[in-house]
Write a protein that holds these residues in place. Structure first.
Motif, PDB file in Angstrom:
ATOM      1  N   LEU A  34       0.905  -1.378   0.086  1.00  0.00           N
ATOM      2  CA  LEU A  34       0.335   0.008  -0.147  1.00  0.00           C
ATOM      3  C   LEU A  34       1.056   1.268  -0.061  1.00  0.00           C
ATOM      4  CD1 LEU A  34      -2.657   1.413   0.454  1.00  0.00           C
ATOM      5  CD2 LEU A  34      -2.174   1.287   2.863  1.00  0.00           C
ATOM      6  N   PHE A  35       2.092   0.933   0.670  1.00  0.00           N
ATOM      7  CA  PHE A  35       2.919   2.285   0.270  1.00  0.00           C
ATOM      8  C   PHE A  35       3.455   2.915  -0.163  1.00  0.00           C
ATOM      9  CE2 PHE A  35       2.569   2.410   5.619  1.00  0.00           C
ATOM     10  CZ  PHE A  35       1.136   3.254   5.244  1.00  0.00           C
ATOM     11  N   PHE A  71       3.565  10.902   4.844  1.00  0.00           N
ATOM     12  CA  PHE A  71       2.761  10.956   4.117  1.00  0.00           C
ATOM     13  C   PHE A  71       1.668  11.514   5.955  1.00  0.00           C
ATOM     14  CE2 PHE A  71       2.949   7.249   2.474  1.00  0.00           C
ATOM     15  CZ  PHE A  71       2.039   6.758   3.732  1.00  0.00           C
ATOM     16  N   ARG A  72      -0.013  12.832   5.873  1.00  0.00           N
ATOM     17  CA  ARG A  72      -0.939  12.014   6.972  1.00  0.00           C
ATOM     18  C   ARG A  72      -1.335  11.127   6.616  1.00  0.00           C
ATOM     19  NH1 ARG A  72       0.269  17.042   8.651  1.00  0.00           N
ATOM     20  NH2 ARG A  72       0.299  18.295   8.075  1.00  0.00           N
ATOM     21  N   ASP A  73      -1.567  10.301   8.241  1.00  0.00           N
ATOM     22  CA  ASP A  73      -2.335   8.615   8.410  1.00  0.00           C
ATOM     23  C   ASP A  73      -3.415   9.395   8.354  1.00  0.00           C
ATOM     24  OD1 ASP A  73      -1.432   6.783  10.468  1.00  0.00           O
ATOM     25  OD2 ASP A  73      -3.403   6.813  10.320  1.00  0.00           O
ATOM     26  N   ILE A  74      -4.415   8.740   7.648  1.00  0.00           N
ATOM     27  CA  ILE A  74      -5.279   8.272   6.839  1.00  0.00           C
ATOM     28  C   ILE A  74      -6.759   8.459   8.117  1.00  0.00           C
ATOM     29  CG2 ILE A  74      -6.163   6.324   6.260  1.00  0.00           C
ATOM     30  CD1 ILE A  74      -7.595   7.058   4.120  1.00  0.00           C
ATOM     31  N   ASN A  75      -6.303   7.891   9.225  1.00  0.00           N
ATOM     32  CA  ASN A  75      -6.419   7.274  10.474  1.00  0.00           C
ATOM     33  C   ASN A  75      -6.093   7.981  12.073  1.00  0.00           C
ATOM     34  OD1 ASN A  75      -9.101   6.697  11.806  1.00  0.00           O
ATOM     35  ND2 ASN A  75      -8.072   5.176  12.678  1.00  0.00           N
ATOM     36  N   LEU A 116       2.904   9.816   8.934  1.00  0.00           N
ATOM     37  CA  LEU A 116       3.932   8.465   8.573  1.00  0.00           C
ATOM     38  C   LEU A 116       5.407   8.632   7.776  1.00  0.00           C
ATOM     39  CD1 LEU A 116       1.046   6.084   8.247  1.00  0.00           C
ATOM     40  CD2 LEU A 116       1.755   6.505  10.103  1.00  0.00           C
ATOM     41  N   ASN A 135       5.587   0.107  15.175  1.00  0.00           N
ATOM     42  CA  ASN A 135       4.782  -1.267  15.292  1.00  0.00           C
ATOM     43  C   ASN A 135       5.530  -2.240  14.899  1.00  0.00           C
ATOM     44  OD1 ASN A 135       3.159   0.612  16.749  1.00  0.00           O
ATOM     45  ND2 ASN A 135       0.854   0.873  15.242  1.00  0.00           N
ATOM     46  N   GLY A 193       0.898  -4.332  17.056  1.00  0.00           N
ATOM     47  CA  GLY A 193      -0.291  -3.592  16.476  1.00  0.00           C
ATOM     48  C   GLY A 193       0.068  -2.932  14.688  1.00  0.00           C
ATOM     49  N   GLN A 194       0.842  -3.509  13.903  1.00  0.00           N
ATOM     50  CA  GLN A 194       1.274  -3.033  12.850  1.00  0.00           C
ATOM     51  C   GLN A 194       0.313  -3.955  12.159  1.00  0.00           C
ATOM     52  OE1 GLN A 194       5.245  -5.053  11.575  1.00  0.00           O
ATOM     53  NE2 GLN A 194       4.660  -3.577   9.740  1.00  0.00           N
ATOM     54  N   THR A 195      -0.396  -2.529  10.983  1.00  0.00           N
ATOM     55  CA  THR A 195      -1.201  -3.539  10.038  1.00  0.00           C
ATOM     56  C   THR A 195      -0.797  -3.502   8.968  1.00  0.00           C
ATOM     57  OG1 THR A 195      -1.792  -1.303  10.201  1.00  0.00           O
ATOM     58  CG2 THR A 195      -3.128  -2.917  12.220  1.00  0.00           C
ATOM     59  N   VAL A 196       0.310  -2.340   8.554  1.00  0.00           N
ATOM     60  CA  VAL A 196       1.039  -1.994   6.774  1.00  0.00           C
ATOM     61  C   VAL A 196       1.923  -2.642   7.250  1.00  0.00           C
ATOM     62  CG1 VAL A 196       0.830  -1.181   5.248  1.00  0.00           C
ATOM     63  CG2 VAL A 196      -0.927  -0.344   6.749  1.00  0.00           C
ATOM     64  N   HIS A 220       7.412   1.628   9.052  1.00  0.00           N
ATOM     65  CA  HIS A 220       7.004   3.117   8.911  1.00  0.00           C
ATOM     66  C   HIS A 220       6.964   3.400   9.836  1.00  0.00           C
ATOM     67  CE1 HIS A 220       3.302   0.091   9.347  1.00  0.00           C
ATOM     68  NE2 HIS A 220       2.883   1.264   9.956  1.00  0.00           N
ATOM     69  N   HIS A 257       5.836   6.472  13.036  1.00  0.00           N
ATOM     70  CA  HIS A 257       4.214   7.207  13.269  1.00  0.00           C
ATOM     71  C   HIS A 257       5.422   8.342  13.789  1.00  0.00           C
ATOM     72  CE1 HIS A 257       1.529   4.264  12.929  1.00  0.00           C
ATOM     73  NE2 HIS A 257       1.882   3.547  12.559  1.00  0.00           N
TER      74      HIS A 257
HETATM   75  P1  5GP Z   1       0.326   0.193  11.367  1.00  0.00           P
HETATM   76  O1  5GP Z   1      -1.020  -0.258  12.687  1.00  0.00           O
HETATM   77  O2  5GP Z   1       0.685  -0.991  10.940  1.00  0.00           O
HETATM   78  O3  5GP Z   1       1.567   0.652  12.636  1.00  0.00           O
HETATM   79  O4  5GP Z   1       0.029   1.538  10.493  1.00  0.00           O
HETATM   80  C1  5GP Z   1      -0.480   1.679   9.908  1.00  0.00           C
HETATM   81  C2  5GP Z   1      -0.898   2.652   9.785  1.00  0.00           C
HETATM   82  O5  5GP Z   1      -1.879   3.068   8.117  1.00  0.00           O
HETATM   83  C3  5GP Z   1      -2.129   3.064  10.049  1.00  0.00           C
HETATM   84  O6  5GP Z   1      -2.126   4.523  11.566  1.00  0.00           O
HETATM   85  C4  5GP Z   1      -3.352   3.355   9.754  1.00  0.00           C
HETATM   86  O7  5GP Z   1      -4.641   4.289   9.705  1.00  0.00           O
HETATM   87  C5  5GP Z   1      -2.707   4.185   8.629  1.00  0.00           C
HETATM   88  N1  5GP Z   1      -3.049   3.648   6.755  1.00  0.00           N
HETATM   89  C6  5GP Z   1      -3.672   3.012   6.426  1.00  0.00           C
HETATM   90  N2  5GP Z   1      -4.063   2.641   5.179  1.00  0.00           N
HETATM   91  C7  5GP Z   1      -3.692   4.195   4.602  1.00  0.00           C
HETATM   92  C8  5GP Z   1      -3.879   4.914   3.672  1.00  0.00           C
HETATM   93  O8  5GP Z   1      -4.271   4.289   2.878  1.00  0.00           O
HETATM   94  N3  5GP Z   1      -3.625   6.323   3.721  1.00  0.00           N
HETATM   95  C9  5GP Z   1      -2.872   6.880   4.751  1.00  0.00           C
HETATM   96  N4  5GP Z   1      -2.606   7.827   4.901  1.00  0.00           N
HETATM   97  N5  5GP Z   1      -2.832   6.425   6.104  1.00  0.00           N
HETATM   98  C10 5GP Z   1      -2.755   5.064   5.949  1.00  0.00           C
END
Ligand code: 5GP
Length: 114
Positions: free
Chosen positions: A6-7, A29-33, A41, A87, A93-96, A100, A102
């Protein structure tokens, strides 16, 4: 060829993002959430899946991410402090799965994290 993360797609401008900084080694870039008023990130262009995949050749890149974080924090006016977090894996708590850093700031951040 492995599918892009994704990144990588964001870095290659295939997916839009609010980019605040980029250079030959990383993109920010700015986190989407966002979890704070500043939540950015900082991502190496190299798609390293997790911190466990780092090799000695990644030392400079990872160090560079922190220098970029410091400069962005100043740009964002985070003079009262901020937090940087990687993460790692499920419990972290890593999802991507493209490492990256934070950068969070703009409010007092609790410790320990949840
Ligand atoms: P993790 O949970 O892997 O440490 O962080 C992944 C981060 O990526 C989360 O804070 C999530 O909000 C952010 N994120 C996921 N998908 C996208 C996206 O499509 N665009 C942006 N800008 N941030 C994203």
């Amino acid at each position: 060829m492995a599918e892009k993360t994704l990144f990588q797609k964001i870095a290659d401008k295939e997916i839009p993002a609010d980019i605040v900084y980029e250079d030959d080694q990383c993109i920010a870039f700015r986190d989407i959430n966002p979890q704070a008023s500043t939540h950015i990130l900082i991502v190496p262009r190299k798609p390293i899946p997790t911190l466990n995949d780092l090799t000695p050749e990644d030392k400079t890149t990872v160090g560079h991410l922190f220098l970029v974080a410091k400069d962005i924090a100043a740009q964002e006016g985070l003079s009262n402090g901020y937090r940087t977090v990687f993460n790692c894996g499920e419990d972290g708590g890593q999802t991507v799965y493209h490492i990256h850093l934070h950068l969070l700031g703009g409010r007092p951040l609790a410790w320990p994290p949840g």
